[in-house]
Design an enzyme around this catalytic site. Sequence first.
Site, PDB file in Angstrom:
ATOM      1  CB  CYS A 129      -7.014 -11.435   2.216  1.00 17.25           C
ATOM      2  SG  CYS A 129      -5.559 -10.570   2.817  1.00 17.25           S
ATOM      3  CG  HIS A 172      -5.930  -8.141  -2.570  1.00 14.77           C
ATOM      4  ND1 HIS A 172      -7.123  -8.653  -2.110  1.00 14.77           N
ATOM      5  CD2 HIS A 172      -4.988  -8.547  -1.670  1.00 14.77           C
ATOM      6  CE1 HIS A 172      -6.890  -9.319  -0.980  1.00 14.77           C
ATOM      7  NE2 HIS A 172      -5.614  -9.283  -0.697  1.00 14.77           N
ATOM      8  CD  GLU A 173      -1.270  -9.300  -2.718  1.00 17.78           C
ATOM      9  OE1 GLU A 173      -0.776  -8.997  -1.619  1.00 17.78           O
ATOM     10  OE2 GLU A 173      -2.062 -10.248  -2.843  1.00 17.78           O
ATOM     11  CG  HIS A 231      -2.192  -6.283   1.939  1.00 21.21           C
ATOM     12  ND1 HIS A 231      -2.933  -6.508   3.071  1.00 21.21           N
ATOM     13  CD2 HIS A 231      -2.516  -7.279   1.083  1.00 21.21           C
ATOM     14  CE1 HIS A 231      -3.663  -7.596   2.909  1.00 21.21           C
ATOM     15  NE2 HIS A 231      -3.446  -8.088   1.707  1.00 21.21           N
TER      16      HIS A 231
END
Length: 179
Positions: free
Chosen positions: A101, A143-144, A147
């Site tokens: 990341c 994953h994105e 965020h």
Amino acid sequence: MKRLICRMGNPILRKRAQKIDKNSIKTDGFRQLLEDLKDSMDHYGGIGIAAPQVGIDLQLALIELEGINRYGEEINFPLTYFINPEITYLTDELQGFWEGCLSVPGLRGYVERPKKVRVNFLNQLGEEKEIVAEGFLATVLQHELDHLEGVLYIDRIKDFKLLSYQEEFEQFINTKALD
Ligand code: ZN
């Protein structure tokens, strides 16, 4: 123009991002933000980036995969902007990848996530879109979009023996990686 990346410890990475007002999508300021995010992703060498990573408290992320794969699989996913995305997990079955990341530089960690997801979102034109993703793309999406919920991949590591510095990862592990 690239923007500076916020790193772990910055509180903006730990809060739920604000929903984007649909009317703001076509404004010049918003278009500039989309461009800056893309420039930042390219500059720092990511395959995805989320607005909080450049200090912007908005539900916006983008992903672009171009033929890369350290897994021996060819994968192409054109540049896509995800505005106010909603994720639905379509299976309990998990798959693991080594993730990295931009906000947690220098590290790699092995994370297991559901193999198949659906994402409903608005694109950069404000149009409603839906995609179903499996495999590597499903992991990148999760994953994105994490965020935007204030979650970092390290929160999802189950076995901390599977957390490594990048150099040691390349020296000793070097199997599967996700930028
Ligand atoms: Zn990240």
